[in-house]
Scaffold this motif. Structure first.
Motif, PDB file in Angstrom:
ATOM      1  N   ARG A  20     -30.663 -69.577  64.655  1.00 27.41           N
ATOM      2  CA  ARG A  20     -30.360 -68.169  64.390  1.00 27.41           C
ATOM      3  C   ARG A  20     -28.873 -67.932  64.573  1.00 27.41           C
ATOM      4  O   ARG A  20     -28.221 -68.540  65.403  1.00 27.41           O
ATOM      5  CB  ARG A  20     -31.155 -67.304  65.355  1.00 27.41           C
ATOM      6  N   GLY A  23     -26.333 -61.331  63.760  1.00 29.19           N
ATOM      7  CA  GLY A  23     -26.501 -60.457  62.606  1.00 29.19           C
ATOM      8  C   GLY A  23     -25.342 -59.488  62.474  1.00 29.19           C
ATOM      9  O   GLY A  23     -24.416 -59.460  63.301  1.00 29.19           O
ATOM     10  N   GLN A  24     -25.399 -58.668  61.455  1.00 30.43           N
ATOM     11  CA  GLN A  24     -24.302 -57.736  61.186  1.00 30.43           C
ATOM     12  C   GLN A  24     -24.121 -56.719  62.308  1.00 30.43           C
ATOM     13  O   GLN A  24     -22.998 -56.397  62.684  1.00 30.43           O
ATOM     14  CB  GLN A  24     -24.513 -57.021  59.852  1.00 30.43           C
ATOM     15  N   GLU A  85     -23.921 -68.655  70.053  1.00 31.03           N
ATOM     16  CA  GLU A  85     -25.193 -68.579  69.337  1.00 31.03           C
ATOM     17  C   GLU A  85     -26.104 -69.716  69.794  1.00 31.03           C
ATOM     18  O   GLU A  85     -27.289 -69.497  70.084  1.00 31.03           O
ATOM     19  CB  GLU A  85     -24.959 -68.654  67.824  1.00 31.03           C
ATOM     20  N   GLN A  97     -33.865 -59.950  66.421  1.00 29.48           N
ATOM     21  CA  GLN A  97     -32.454 -60.069  66.022  1.00 29.48           C
ATOM     22  C   GLN A  97     -31.537 -59.217  66.883  1.00 29.48           C
ATOM     23  O   GLN A  97     -30.469 -59.676  67.301  1.00 29.48           O
ATOM     24  CB  GLN A  97     -32.274 -59.716  64.544  1.00 29.48           C
ATOM     25  N   ASN A  98     -31.913 -57.979  67.187  1.00 29.92           N
ATOM     26  CA  ASN A  98     -31.038 -57.115  67.977  1.00 29.92           C
ATOM     27  C   ASN A  98     -30.922 -57.590  69.418  1.00 29.92           C
ATOM     28  O   ASN A  98     -29.836 -57.530  70.016  1.00 29.92           O
ATOM     29  CB  ASN A  98     -31.509 -55.664  67.915  1.00 29.92           C
ATOM     30  N   ASP A 101     -28.616 -60.578  69.214  1.00 28.68           N
ATOM     31  CA  ASP A 101     -27.230 -60.170  68.981  1.00 28.68           C
ATOM     32  C   ASP A 101     -26.587 -59.642  70.260  1.00 28.68           C
ATOM     33  O   ASP A 101     -25.432 -59.962  70.566  1.00 28.68           O
ATOM     34  CB  ASP A 101     -27.158 -59.093  67.897  1.00 28.68           C
TER      35      ASP A 101
END
Length: 163
Positions: A20, A23-24, A85, A97-98, A101
Motif C-alpha cells: 500500500r 493516498g491523496q 510506507e 486507507q485513511n 495515511d
C-alpha cells in the motif's frame, strides 16, 4: 504440468501484490504539515532540510541544487515516503486507507521507530481504533516543549485516522 502451473500462478499472484502507498488525503496532509521550502533551512531541531521535510541527515542531499520547484519537492517526498510506507505496511497491516495515511504521516514526522513503539500502534494491534486515534495527541512534544504545530498536526492525523 499441473504443479508448474500452480507455481507460476503463485509467483504471478505474489509479484502482483503491491505494498500500500499513501493516498491523496495523506499526501495532502503531509504537504500541509511540512510546508514547502525551495531552499535549504534548519528545521525545529536543527537538521538541514529542504522541500517537504526532506532531512539531509537521514535521506541525503547529494544532487539537490536549490532552489527546487514544488514538483521536484513532491518527487523527493515520494521517494522519502517509501521507507515509512513500508514501516506502516509491516507494523500495521489491515488498516483502511485513511488510518494508513495518518500513520504514514506520523511515521514520516516522528520516525519509524517512534511509530513502532507508539501507543498508536499498541492500540491498533489491540483492535482499539478509538484508543489509537486518541493516542496521536500524546506526541506533540519536541525538545521537552509542547509544540503548537505538532499539536495541530496530531489533531489532523487523528481526524484523518477517524474519517
Amino acid at each position: 504440468m499441473a504443479k508448474v502451473l500452480i507455481v507460476v500462478l503463485a509467483l504471478v499472484a505474489y509479484g502482483s501484490a503491491q505494498q500500500r502507498q499513501i493516498g491523496q488525503a495523506g499526501l495532502n496532509l503531509l504537504k500541509q504539515s511540512e510546508g514547502f521550502v525551495p531552499n535549504f533551512y534548519n528545521d525545529q531541531i536543527g537538521l538541514k532540510t529542504i522541500g517537504y521535510g526532506h532531512a539531509c541527515q537521514w535521506q541525503g542531499c547529494d544532487g539537490i541544487n536549490p532552489p527546487i520547484t514544488e514538483a521536484q519537492g513532491t518527487q523527493i517526498l515520494e521517494k522519502d515516503l517509501v521507507q515509512f510506507e513500508d514501516c506502516v505496511n509491516q507494523a500495521a497491516p489491515g488498516l483502511n486507507q485513511n488510518q494508513y495515511d495518518a500513520c504514514v504521516d506520523f511515521a514520516f514526522n516522528m520516525g519509524c521507530g517512534a511509530f513502532q513503539s507508539s501507543d498508536i500502534l499498541s492500540n491498533i494491534k489491540a483492535g482499539n481504533m478509538e484508543g489509537a486515534a486518541d493516542a496521536f495527541a500524546k506526541y506533540n512534544v519536541a525538545g521537552g516543549q509542547v509544540i503548537e504545530g505538532l499539536t495541530v498536526r496530531r489533531q489532523n492525523e487523528k481526524n484523518l485516522f477517524l474519517s
